[in-house]
Write an enzyme that holds these catalytic residues in place. Structure first.
Site, PDB file in Angstrom:
ATOM      1  N   ARG A  93       0.630  -1.379  -0.039  1.00 28.59           N
ATOM      2  CA  ARG A  93      -0.019   0.025   0.028  1.00 28.59           C
ATOM      3  C   ARG A  93       0.848   1.295   0.001  1.00 28.59           C
ATOM      4  NH1 ARG A  93      -3.769  -1.260   4.736  1.00 28.59           N
ATOM      5  NH2 ARG A  93      -2.082  -2.756   5.449  1.00 28.59           N
ATOM      6  N   ASP A 129      -0.870 -14.474   0.063  1.00 26.33           N
ATOM      7  CA  ASP A 129      -1.002 -14.306   1.489  1.00 26.33           C
ATOM      8  C   ASP A 129      -0.839 -15.579   2.170  1.00 26.33           C
ATOM      9  OD1 ASP A 129      -1.389 -11.717   3.627  1.00 26.33           O
ATOM     10  OD2 ASP A 129      -2.476 -13.590   4.129  1.00 26.33           O
TER      11      ASP A 129
HETATM   12  O1  1CP Z   1      -4.646  -3.630   2.020  1.00 30.32           O
HETATM   13  C1  1CP Z   1      -3.903  -4.621   1.650  1.00 30.32           C
HETATM   14  O2  1CP Z   1      -3.767  -4.436   0.266  1.00 30.32           O
HETATM   15  C2  1CP Z   1      -3.654  -5.908   2.464  1.00 30.32           C
HETATM   16  C3  1CP Z   1      -2.104  -5.647   2.829  1.00 30.32           C
HETATM   17  C4  1CP Z   1      -1.641  -7.187   2.788  1.00 30.32           C
HETATM   18  C5  1CP Z   1      -0.672  -7.228   1.580  1.00 30.32           C
HETATM   19  C6  1CP Z   1      -0.100  -6.443   0.718  1.00 30.32           C
HETATM   20  C7  1CP Z   1      -1.669  -8.299   3.221  1.00 30.32           C
HETATM   21  C8  1CP Z   1      -2.890  -8.559   4.391  1.00 30.32           C
HETATM   22  N1  1CP Z   1      -1.248  -9.091   2.505  1.00 30.32           N
HETATM   23  C9  1CP Z   1      -0.356  -8.772   1.897  1.00 30.32           C
HETATM   24  C10 1CP Z   1       0.554  -9.246   0.887  1.00 30.32           C
HETATM   25  C11 1CP Z   1       1.689 -10.383   1.424  1.00 30.32           C
HETATM   26  N2  1CP Z   1       1.458 -11.174   2.737  1.00 30.32           N
HETATM   27  C12 1CP Z   1       2.659 -10.698   0.762  1.00 30.32           C
HETATM   28  C13 1CP Z   1       2.951 -10.652  -0.581  1.00 30.32           C
HETATM   29  C14 1CP Z   1       4.498 -10.534  -0.978  1.00 30.32           C
HETATM   30  C15 1CP Z   1       5.231  -9.275  -0.373  1.00 30.32           C
HETATM   31  O3  1CP Z   1       5.060  -8.088  -1.175  1.00 30.32           O
HETATM   32  O4  1CP Z   1       5.716  -9.269   0.434  1.00 30.32           O
HETATM   33  C16 1CP Z   1       3.475 -11.669   1.827  1.00 30.32           C
HETATM   34  C17 1CP Z   1       4.642 -12.319   1.784  1.00 30.32           C
HETATM   35  C18 1CP Z   1       2.604 -11.742   3.026  1.00 30.32           C
HETATM   36  C19 1CP Z   1       2.914 -12.531   4.028  1.00 30.32           C
HETATM   37  C20 1CP Z   1       1.859 -12.493   5.389  1.00 30.32           C
HETATM   38  N3  1CP Z   1       0.575 -12.193   5.526  1.00 30.32           N
HETATM   39  C21 1CP Z   1       2.505 -12.530   6.730  1.00 30.32           C
HETATM   40  C22 1CP Z   1       3.972 -13.032   6.903  1.00 30.32           C
HETATM   41  C23 1CP Z   1       4.680 -11.743   6.795  1.00 30.32           C
HETATM   42  C24 1CP Z   1       4.593 -10.729   7.878  1.00 30.32           C
HETATM   43  O5  1CP Z   1       4.132  -9.567   7.684  1.00 30.32           O
HETATM   44  O6  1CP Z   1       4.709 -10.901   9.114  1.00 30.32           O
HETATM   45  C25 1CP Z   1       1.560 -12.514   7.637  1.00 30.32           C
HETATM   46  C26 1CP Z   1       1.646 -12.633   8.959  1.00 30.32           C
HETATM   47  C27 1CP Z   1       0.133 -12.258   6.782  1.00 30.32           C
HETATM   48  C28 1CP Z   1      -1.052 -12.012   7.285  1.00 30.32           C
HETATM   49  C29 1CP Z   1      -1.702 -10.507   6.971  1.00 30.32           C
HETATM   50  N4  1CP Z   1      -2.121 -10.423   5.532  1.00 30.32           N
HETATM   51  C30 1CP Z   1      -2.479  -9.241   5.484  1.00 30.32           C
HETATM   52  C31 1CP Z   1      -2.296  -8.464   6.833  1.00 30.32           C
HETATM   53  C32 1CP Z   1      -2.665  -7.129   7.304  1.00 30.32           C
HETATM   54  C33 1CP Z   1      -1.841  -9.588   7.676  1.00 30.32           C
HETATM   55  C34 1CP Z   1      -1.481  -9.524   9.246  1.00 30.32           C
HETATM   56  C35 1CP Z   1      -2.526  -9.414   9.949  1.00 30.32           C
HETATM   57  C36 1CP Z   1      -2.194  -9.572  11.325  1.00 30.32           C
HETATM   58  O7  1CP Z   1      -1.494 -10.111  11.998  1.00 30.32           O
HETATM   59  O8  1CP Z   1      -3.161  -8.857  12.100  1.00 30.32           O
END
Ligand code: 1CP
Length: 341
Positions: free
Chosen positions: A27, A73
């Site tokens: 974002r 994700d």
């Molecule tokens: O509003 C949006 O556009 C959503 C934000 C978003 C994005 C861009 C989420 C929601 N997921 C993603 C993509 C994503 N997630 C990738 C894509 C590749 C990259 O560019 O890195 C990857 C590798 C992930 C991995 C992911 N999803 C993790 C592990 C890494 C980390 O950040 O610790 C986790 C824990 C998630 C769950 C998740 N998905 C999205 C959110 C906001 C969350 C976290 C939720 C929470 O813990 O409350």
């Protein structure tokens, strides 16, 4: 000529480390927000191979990173297993909790999970040929412990309390859930590699919440099983493991898991990690993502410090965690200039 990322993962020390960023498609980028709006919502974007490929490629066009990471994700695996998943705008992901024996029993078998996630493999098949010759393609999945924390609580929690309670009070049930997730993750990553992922990364974002004995059992052991199975099927494909928050336990994790590269968060210093982690092979990390928000001279001095600390061994430059939506896209150029000179 092998791609720089793959050379570093193979243990080569390069004068300029390859670089990419966790959440590089996200974002903070206006073009990401535009494509996401076009897709409608986050999950529709994940399951639309053309649009998911487009957002995967956006940060490559803008910054010429050394790697593209599949846009998807970690929560797509629980969804394919059978947990209901939705995203609440402005809040984040929500899952219908899976905690009852009958619910765990009813989860779909790994082969079916693999099949259901086929749009994700299509994204990889679209991205691969569209990448510059030097750019590597990374696939990924969540580690079983981290995925379990979301499946049990139904959402992100500050302390992963519900998952800790289940592993302590109902260890057999918890083990059964972990096994289902692990089996599905092996199939999912195997299919990603077959679709063109040149390396895969396993995200254990909540590894650091596990006490020492449980860390070995629930973070290390399932990651080791996934890696062993992937190595049996694809001996040449490197694996990156990210046990976030491992602290002193980062030492020895490469051997314990069989990972080719250990991704570091910003809570260990690069100087400590160079001595205790990099001596076992490639490390990835570990700039605090806050510097991409604040910028200024510290962004450059910190970037140079990390590059210098890891200069004696194989290193992939990255952040300690994902870039945040409030980051300034120009700061990424400043970081890259400090790395690439
Ligand atoms: O509003 C949006 O556009 C959503 C934000 C978003 C994005 C861009 C989420 C929601 N997921 C993603 C993509 C994503 N997630 C990738 C894509 C590749 C990259 O560019 O890195 C990857 C590798 C992930 C991995 C992911 N999803 C993790 C592990 C890494 C980390 O950040 O610790 C986790 C824990 C998630 C769950 C998740 N998905 C999205 C959110 C906001 C969350 C976290 C939720 C929470 O813990 O409350």
């Amino acid at each position: 000529m092998t791609k720089p990322l793959l050379r570093a993962l193979a243990g080569e020390t390069l004068p300029t480390p390859p670089v990419w960023m966790m959440r590089q498609a996200g974002r903070y980028l206006p073009e990401y927000k535009a494509t996401r709006a076009q897709a409608g919502d986050f999950l529709s974007l994940c399951y639309n191979p053309e649009l998911a490929a487009e957002v995967t490629l956006q940060p490559i066009r803008r910054y010429d990173f050394d790697a593209a990471i599949l846009f998807a994700d970690i929560l797509l695996v629980p969804q394919a297993l059978g947990a209901e998943l939705w995203f609440v705008t402005g809040e984040g992901p929500r899952l219908a909790p899976v905690t009852e024996p009958a619910q765990i029993e009813a989860l779909r078998p790994a082969a079916e999970v693999r099949e259901r996630l086929s749009p994700i493999y299509e994204t990889l098949r679209l991205v691969g040929p569209a990448l510059p010759a030097q750019t590597a393609l990374i696939g990924f999945a969540g580690a079983p412990w981290t995925v379990a924390t979301y499946m049990i609580a139904g959402r992100g929690t500050p302390d992963q309390g519900p998952a800790h309670e289940m592993r302590e009070k109902a260890p057999e049930l918890f083990d059964a859930l972990m096994e289902r997730i692990t089996d599905a993750t092996i199939e999912y990553l195997d299919a990603q590699i077959e679709a063109g992922a040149e390396t895969v990364k396993i995200f254990d974002s909540w590894a650091g919440s596990l006490p020492a004995d449980a860390f070995a059992r629930y973070s290390i052991a399932p990651i080791r099983r996934i890696i062993a199975e992937l190595k049996a099927r694809h001996p040449g494909v490197p694996v990156i493991a990210f046990p976030r928050g491992a602290g002193a336990a980062y030492e020895g994790i490469a051997h314990a898991t069989g990972a080719d590269c250990i991704a570091l968060d910003q809570f260990v210093t690069a100087e400590w990690a160079a001595e205790h982690v990099q001596r076992d092979g490639c490390v990835q990390g570990n700039l605090d993502p806050a510097h991409l928000v604040s910028g200024g001279p510290e962004l450059e001095t910190e970037t140079r410090r990390i590059k210098a600390a890891f200069a004696g061994g194989p290193h992939v430059f990255n952040l300690g965690h994902g870039i945040t939506p409030d980051a300034d896209p120009d700061n990424v150029h400043r970081m890259l200039a400090a790395i690439r000179g």
